[in-house]
Design a protein around this motif. Sequence first.
Motif, PDB file in Angstrom:
ATOM      1  N   ILE A  61     -13.429   3.529   4.718  1.00  0.00           N
ATOM      2  CA  ILE A  61     -12.824   2.411   3.995  1.00  0.00           C
ATOM      3  C   ILE A  61     -11.412   2.156   4.510  1.00  0.00           C
ATOM      4  O   ILE A  61     -11.130   1.097   5.063  1.00  0.00           O
ATOM      5  CB  ILE A  61     -12.832   2.653   2.474  1.00  0.00           C
ATOM      6  N   ASN A  62     -10.535   3.128   4.349  1.00  0.00           N
ATOM      7  CA  ASN A  62      -9.130   2.904   4.711  1.00  0.00           C
ATOM      8  C   ASN A  62      -8.935   2.620   6.192  1.00  0.00           C
ATOM      9  O   ASN A  62      -8.336   1.618   6.556  1.00  0.00           O
ATOM     10  CB  ASN A  62      -8.268   4.101   4.290  1.00  0.00           C
ATOM     11  N   PHE A  63      -9.402   3.530   7.059  1.00  0.00           N
ATOM     12  CA  PHE A  63      -9.169   3.328   8.488  1.00  0.00           C
ATOM     13  C   PHE A  63      -9.942   2.114   9.004  1.00  0.00           C
ATOM     14  O   PHE A  63      -9.426   1.344   9.816  1.00  0.00           O
ATOM     15  CB  PHE A  63      -9.525   4.571   9.300  1.00  0.00           C
ATOM     16  N   ALA A  64     -11.162   1.933   8.539  1.00  0.00           N
ATOM     17  CA  ALA A  64     -11.963   0.791   8.975  1.00  0.00           C
ATOM     18  C   ALA A  64     -11.287  -0.528   8.580  1.00  0.00           C
ATOM     19  O   ALA A  64     -11.324  -1.503   9.340  1.00  0.00           O
ATOM     20  CB  ALA A  64     -13.352   0.873   8.368  1.00  0.00           C
ATOM     21  N   ARG A  65     -10.654  -0.564   7.423  1.00  0.00           N
ATOM     22  CA  ARG A  65      -9.996  -1.786   6.936  1.00  0.00           C
ATOM     23  C   ARG A  65      -8.600  -1.954   7.538  1.00  0.00           C
ATOM     24  O   ARG A  65      -8.240  -3.030   8.000  1.00  0.00           O
ATOM     25  CB  ARG A  65      -9.904  -1.750   5.406  1.00  0.00           C
ATOM     26  N   ASP A  66      -7.800  -0.867   7.517  1.00  0.00           N
ATOM     27  CA  ASP A  66      -6.381  -0.978   7.856  1.00  0.00           C
ATOM     28  C   ASP A  66      -6.041  -0.546   9.279  1.00  0.00           C
ATOM     29  O   ASP A  66      -5.014  -0.951   9.821  1.00  0.00           O
ATOM     30  CB  ASP A  66      -5.536  -0.131   6.890  1.00  0.00           C
ATOM     31  N   GLY A  67      -6.844   0.326   9.865  1.00  0.00           N
ATOM     32  CA  GLY A  67      -6.545   0.822  11.211  1.00  0.00           C
ATOM     33  C   GLY A  67      -5.559   1.977  11.229  1.00  0.00           C
ATOM     34  O   GLY A  67      -5.066   2.354  12.291  1.00  0.00           O
ATOM     35  N   PHE A  68      -5.267   2.534  10.064  1.00  0.00           N
ATOM     36  CA  PHE A  68      -4.380   3.703   9.985  1.00  0.00           C
ATOM     37  C   PHE A  68      -4.738   4.496   8.729  1.00  0.00           C
ATOM     38  O   PHE A  68      -5.513   4.035   7.892  1.00  0.00           O
ATOM     39  CB  PHE A  68      -2.900   3.291   9.956  1.00  0.00           C
ATOM     40  N   TYR A  69      -4.152   5.690   8.631  1.00  0.00           N
ATOM     41  CA  TYR A  69      -4.337   6.544   7.459  1.00  0.00           C
ATOM     42  C   TYR A  69      -3.043   6.547   6.648  1.00  0.00           C
ATOM     43  O   TYR A  69      -1.959   6.421   7.205  1.00  0.00           O
ATOM     44  CB  TYR A  69      -4.673   7.972   7.888  1.00  0.00           C
ATOM     45  N   PRO A  70      -3.139   6.712   5.330  1.00  0.00           N
ATOM     46  CA  PRO A  70      -1.911   6.745   4.517  1.00  0.00           C
ATOM     47  C   PRO A  70      -1.136   8.047   4.732  1.00  0.00           C
ATOM     48  O   PRO A  70      -1.714   9.069   5.102  1.00  0.00           O
ATOM     49  CB  PRO A  70      -2.430   6.647   3.086  1.00  0.00           C
ATOM     50  N   GLU A  71       0.161   7.973   4.495  1.00  0.00           N
ATOM     51  CA  GLU A  71       0.998   9.165   4.643  1.00  0.00           C
ATOM     52  C   GLU A  71       0.825  10.107   3.458  1.00  0.00           C
ATOM     53  O   GLU A  71       1.008  11.317   3.582  1.00  0.00           O
ATOM     54  CB  GLU A  71       2.464   8.755   4.789  1.00  0.00           C
ATOM     55  N   VAL A  72       0.476   9.550   2.300  1.00  0.00           N
ATOM     56  CA  VAL A  72       0.296  10.331   1.071  1.00  0.00           C
ATOM     57  C   VAL A  72      -1.030   9.921   0.444  1.00  0.00           C
ATOM     58  O   VAL A  72      -1.383   8.735   0.444  1.00  0.00           O
ATOM     59  CB  VAL A  72       1.448  10.048   0.079  1.00  0.00           C
ATOM     60  N   LEU A  73      -1.751  10.889  -0.092  1.00  0.00           N
ATOM     61  CA  LEU A  73      -2.989  10.568  -0.810  1.00  0.00           C
ATOM     62  C   LEU A  73      -2.708  10.522  -2.304  1.00  0.00           C
ATOM     63  O   LEU A  73      -2.222  11.492  -2.881  1.00  0.00           O
ATOM     64  CB  LEU A  73      -4.064  11.624  -0.546  1.00  0.00           C
ATOM     65  N   ASN A  74      -3.008   9.393  -2.904  1.00  0.00           N
ATOM     66  CA  ASN A  74      -2.915   9.242  -4.361  1.00  0.00           C
ATOM     67  C   ASN A  74      -3.746   8.031  -4.766  1.00  0.00           C
ATOM     68  O   ASN A  74      -4.402   7.406  -3.925  1.00  0.00           O
ATOM     69  CB  ASN A  74      -1.454   9.130  -4.824  1.00  0.00           C
ATOM     70  N   GLU A  75      -3.717   7.691  -6.040  1.00  0.00           N
ATOM     71  CA  GLU A  75      -4.534   6.585  -6.543  1.00  0.00           C
ATOM     72  C   GLU A  75      -4.127   5.247  -5.943  1.00  0.00           C
ATOM     73  O   GLU A  75      -4.944   4.331  -5.853  1.00  0.00           O
ATOM     74  CB  GLU A  75      -4.451   6.541  -8.063  1.00  0.00           C
ATOM     75  N   ASP A  76      -2.873   5.111  -5.540  1.00  0.00           N
ATOM     76  CA  ASP A  76      -2.413   3.848  -4.954  1.00  0.00           C
ATOM     77  C   ASP A  76      -2.868   3.702  -3.503  1.00  0.00           C
ATOM     78  O   ASP A  76      -3.200   2.599  -3.068  1.00  0.00           O
ATOM     79  CB  ASP A  76      -0.888   3.752  -5.026  1.00  0.00           C
ATOM     80  N   THR A  77      -2.858   4.787  -2.747  1.00  0.00           N
ATOM     81  CA  THR A  77      -3.211   4.697  -1.332  1.00  0.00           C
ATOM     82  C   THR A  77      -4.721   4.741  -1.102  1.00  0.00           C
ATOM     83  O   THR A  77      -5.196   4.247  -0.083  1.00  0.00           O
ATOM     84  CB  THR A  77      -2.542   5.814  -0.516  1.00  0.00           C
TER      85      THR A  77
END
Length: 134
Positions: A61-77
């Motif tokens: 979901i995240n990488f496929a959509r945004d092309g990067f990974y978040p720096e922090v994992l939480n409900e917002d990211t």
Amino acid sequence: MEKIWPRSKEGFTTLELIVVVVAVGVLTVFFFMQAVTMAALERDDWSKRAINAMYFVLEDINFARDGFYPEVLNEDTLRGFDPEFFTDPFGMNIGMEGSVFTYEPSNCTDGECQHYVLRAVLEREAEFVRRSRN
């Protein structure tokens, strides 16, 4: 000669009672050891499921959509991700000191990371690790 302690045909001898008590004690110890082992295996299973769930959301979901990974994992990211999976079997959220879950992003710029490592410290198995695909 008269017997002082007449032998009765009813009841159990002291030796029989000792054998039964020891047998029950051994079975009780075995039962509790198995219960502790099963609880640890369940916590390990929960940890692996949570790490896998985070991994698939990050990748599919995240990488496929945004092309990067978040720096922090939480409900917002990780929007849409069940927040229950951020919590380890002992009730600590990922990233908290003492949590068995860790998220280690790398090559980050302005909150956008190119790689990561997700880890879970397991009780009965080796550490469970998932690395970014990219």
